[in-house]
Design a protein around this motif. Structure first.
Motif, mmCIF file in Angstrom:
data_model
loop_
_atom_site.group_PDB
_atom_site.id
_atom_site.type_symbol
_atom_site.label_atom_id
_atom_site.label_comp_id
_atom_site.label_asym_id
_atom_site.label_seq_id
_atom_site.Cartn_x
_atom_site.Cartn_y
_atom_site.Cartn_z
ATOM 1 N N PHE A 141 -51.422 3.106 82.952
ATOM 2 C CA PHE A 141 -49.990 3.289 82.703
ATOM 3 C C PHE A 141 -49.579 4.717 83.037
ATOM 4 C CE2 PHE A 141 -51.019 -0.618 80.969
ATOM 5 C CZ PHE A 141 -49.866 -1.373 80.980
ATOM 6 N N MET A 147 -51.340 8.405 79.208
ATOM 7 C CA MET A 147 -51.250 7.122 78.509
ATOM 8 C C MET A 147 -52.645 6.563 78.228
ATOM 9 S SD MET A 147 -48.040 6.718 78.041
ATOM 10 C CE MET A 147 -47.488 5.032 77.823
ATOM 11 N N LEU A 149 -53.572 3.483 77.331
ATOM 12 C CA LEU A 149 -53.891 2.067 77.564
ATOM 13 C C LEU A 149 -54.376 1.790 78.986
ATOM 14 C CD1 LEU A 149 -53.667 -0.905 76.461
ATOM 15 C CD2 LEU A 149 -51.442 -0.982 77.592
ATOM 16 N N VAL A 188 -48.226 -5.951 79.067
ATOM 17 C CA VAL A 188 -47.110 -5.035 78.810
ATOM 18 C C VAL A 188 -45.883 -5.341 79.670
ATOM 19 C CG1 VAL A 188 -46.357 -2.626 78.878
ATOM 20 C CG2 VAL A 188 -48.604 -3.198 77.967
ATOM 21 N N ALA B 203 -51.693 -3.111 73.172
ATOM 22 C CA ALA B 203 -51.124 -2.842 74.490
ATOM 23 C C ALA B 203 -49.679 -2.350 74.375
ATOM 24 C CB ALA B 203 -51.197 -4.095 75.362
ATOM 25 N N MET B 204 -48.887 -2.988 73.527
ATOM 26 C CA MET B 204 -47.476 -2.605 73.436
ATOM 27 C C MET B 204 -47.305 -1.244 72.752
ATOM 28 S SD MET B 204 -46.392 -4.982 75.177
ATOM 29 C CE MET B 204 -44.663 -4.577 75.279
ATOM 30 N N LEU B 206 -49.643 1.259 72.830
ATOM 31 C CA LEU B 206 -50.181 2.331 73.675
ATOM 32 C C LEU B 206 -49.544 2.369 75.062
ATOM 33 C CD1 LEU B 206 -54.014 2.194 72.880
ATOM 34 C CD2 LEU B 206 -52.246 3.621 71.849
ATOM 35 N N GLY B 207 -49.148 1.212 75.569
ATOM 36 C CA GLY B 207 -48.619 1.156 76.932
ATOM 37 C C GLY B 207 -47.140 1.483 77.016
ATOM 38 N N THR B 208 -46.396 1.218 75.937
ATOM 39 C CA THR B 208 -44.955 1.477 75.989
ATOM 40 C C THR B 208 -44.452 2.246 74.768
ATOM 41 O OG1 THR B 208 -44.499 -0.629 74.961
ATOM 42 C CG2 THR B 208 -44.423 -0.598 77.334
ATOM 43 N N ASN B 209 -45.399 2.731 73.941
ATOM 44 C CA ASN B 209 -44.989 3.537 72.782
ATOM 45 C C ASN B 209 -44.143 2.794 71.756
ATOM 46 O OD1 ASN B 209 -46.179 6.049 72.903
ATOM 47 N ND2 ASN B 209 -44.780 6.735 74.509
ATOM 48 N N TYR B 210 -44.302 1.472 71.641
ATOM 49 C CA TYR B 210 -43.542 0.764 70.609
ATOM 50 C C TYR B 210 -44.021 1.223 69.229
ATOM 51 C CZ TYR B 210 -41.503 -2.539 73.950
ATOM 52 O OH TYR B 210 -40.796 -3.113 74.961
ATOM 53 N N PRO B 211 -43.086 1.309 68.278
ATOM 54 C CA PRO B 211 -43.484 1.781 66.948
ATOM 55 C C PRO B 211 -44.457 0.822 66.250
ATOM 56 C CG PRO B 211 -41.178 1.063 66.957
ATOM 57 C CD PRO B 211 -41.634 1.062 68.375
#
Lengths: 248, 263
Positions: A141, A147, A149, A188, B203-204, B206-211
């Motif tokens: 990512f 990142m 992941l 993702v 994944a969500m 770490l990959g998109t920084n979701y809380p």
């Protein structure tokens, strides 16, 4: 045989991946068709390493060592000694197909071809080679050196040995591997679609406006960035192409 | 569209509030009101677990509630019948100056207005489990909602250090709609064995920084609440993109023990 990691493509992702591998102690051969792309990539790597030292995430010694581990080349054949090649070329099947076929011919039998694709089928890419069990998705990512992941994608014929080797490698890179199946968008890029798609719908239907939607998502949902800010950051063109590929 | 709240003393002499509706929301809004000095009447079937406070008055009937209150928080999302029943009872009981702040994520304020004699005092609220821990609350107005009513609600939330955002009167509003669509998509991915529950959540984050990961978030919210939004959106639009996954439906049916059968 020395443990060499080949990286194809010195763009944003490729150079980030090269940096991560070098910091983990691997010798890295970074390949691109153009010398200028390699120079730019290497420049970015040096800047990122310097930043790491500045922020005290790395020692000067670590940074220098990593820098020395990275060699660059425009000569494809030199990748032939790699134990793993991580392909981060442009997202076009025809181009990746050509690269995979050439790699398949020249790499040692046990070497793995990993691809950083975010939208192409690992199974389909594997099928252009004679080593379908040693082709795997390794989706980093952006920015790859930050990142945590990495999605590990198992193609239809990817072997357990390949998965476990790439999983270990990911951990050595200091990243968190998550196993995903070979379906459009993997995890993702698929699950995150509504974050953008619904925000656009809500805007289009006049429920709220751009600034307010971003404010609500951050202050009501606790997200670090609003969907429109994030789309701006990722690039609306990139977002559109990912959405299209998941849709298709 | 933003509405900033300004400090303003309440004009009303009535100092009481009423809270009723879905258990999880009564719990969350009750916890919010534990910071308040006002009398808070909690109208319930099953007594919610709340911090012990002198200003909380639990009641099973509305007759114990003063007719003149500042506002009634009607917090039902799961059952339309119960929601309408509550609103009609509140309308019949409370003075016409008392505000009705009703959760409007599964029903529009406009739809609720049709049941009211005095629709000037109804305000839609984006009441959805887990969101109140953050700093902003969504509001919306119905066709007859008065500006004063809206202002009073803004002040109530301002006192709790919450910002408000005024959005259009649509099912799902903004945050519940985006969040539930994410969780629904995550359950489709789970159902198709794209990854494990833990894999998707990791994944969500770490990959998109979701809380929070979408599956763990859904579990925290209650999958029945997530389904209520998806059903409402699907009914509202008739579009495939809002179709709840069969797994979400199953998780909603067993929301209290979802962790036992999450893939």
């Amino acid at each position: 045989m020395a443990n060499i990691i080949g990286v194809i493509g010195a763009g944003t992702m490729g150079s980030g991946i090269a940096q991560v591998a070098a910091l983990a102690g691997y010798r890295v051969l970074l390949y691109d068709i153009e010398r200028s792309a390699l120079d730019r990539g290497l420049d970015v790597i040096c800047k990122n390493l310097d930043k790491g030292v500045e922020k005290q995430k790395l020692t000067k010694e670590q940074s220098e060592k990593a820098r020395q581990k990275i060699e660059t080349t425009v000569d494809f054949i030199l990748l032939k000694n790699s134990t793993t090649v991580i392909e981060a070329a442009v997202e076009r099947f025809d181009i990746k197909k050509g690269l995979f076929q050439r790699l398949d011919e020249m790499l040692p039998h046990e070497s793995i071809i990993a691809t950083n694709t975010s939208s192409l089928s690992i199974t389909a890419l594997g099928a252009v080679t004679k080593r379908t069990d040693r082709v795997v998705g390794m989706h980093f990512f952006n920015p790859a050196h930050i990142m945590k992941l990495v999605e590990i994608i198992k193609g239809k014929e990817t072997s357990h040995t390949t998965i476990s080797r790439i999983t270990s490698l990911t951990k050595e890179f200091g990243k968190t591997p998550v196993l995903a199946s070979d379906t459009p968008g993997f995890i993702v890029n698929r699950v995150a679609r509504p974050f953008y798609g619904e925000a656009l719908r809500i805007l289009g239907e006049g429920v709220s406006d751009i600034a307010e939607i971003d404010r609500i998502v951050k202050k009501s949902g606790g997200f670090k960035m609003g969907p429109f800010e994030l789309m701006d950051l990722i690039g609306i063109d990139v977002n559109l192409s990912v959405s299209k590929s998941v849709y298709e | 569209m933003g509405m900033t709240t300004k400090k303003r003393k309440s004009q009303s002499s009535a100092k009481s509030f009423l809270i009723c509706g879905d258990e999880e929301l009564v719990q969350e809004y009750g916890a919010l009101f534990s910071q308040s000095e006002a009398d808070v009447y909690i109208w319930h079937n099953r007594k919610p677990q709340l911090p012990k406070r002198k200003n909380f008055i639990y009641t099973r009937t509305l007759s114990r509630v003063p007719k003149k209150i500042i506002a009634a928080f009607e917090l039902s999302n799961l059952s339309y019948e119960r929601k309408i029943g509550n609103i009609i009872k509140i309308e019949n009981h409370c003075a016409k100056e008392s505000l009705i702040i009703s959760s409007s994520v599964t029903q529009t304020v406009t739809a609720l207005t049709a049941h009211l004699q005095y629709p000037h005092r109804i305000i839609g609220l984006g009441a959805f489990p887990s969101l109140l821990q953050n700093d902003l609350v969504e509001l919306c107005r119905g066709p007859f909602t008065q500006n004063d009513a809206l202002k009073t609600v803004g002040d109530i939330f301002f006192d709790f250090k919450k910002e408000v955002s005024l959005v259009d009167d649509r099912v799902g509003m903004v945050m519940p709609r985006i969040l539930c669509c994410l969780i629904n998509e995550a359950t489709f991915a789970l159902q198709e064995e794209v990854a494990s529950t833990e894999g998707i959540d990791t994944a969500m984050k770490l990959g998109t920084n979701y809380p929070q990961g979408p599956v763990e978030w859904g579990e925290k919210i209650g999958f029945d609440h997530v389904l209520s939004i998806m059903d409402a959106l699907y009914f509202d639009t008739g579009e495939e993109r809002y179709r709840p996954s069969p797994l979400l439906r199953k998780l909603a049916a067993g929301a209290d023990f979802a962790s036992r059968f999450l893939p």
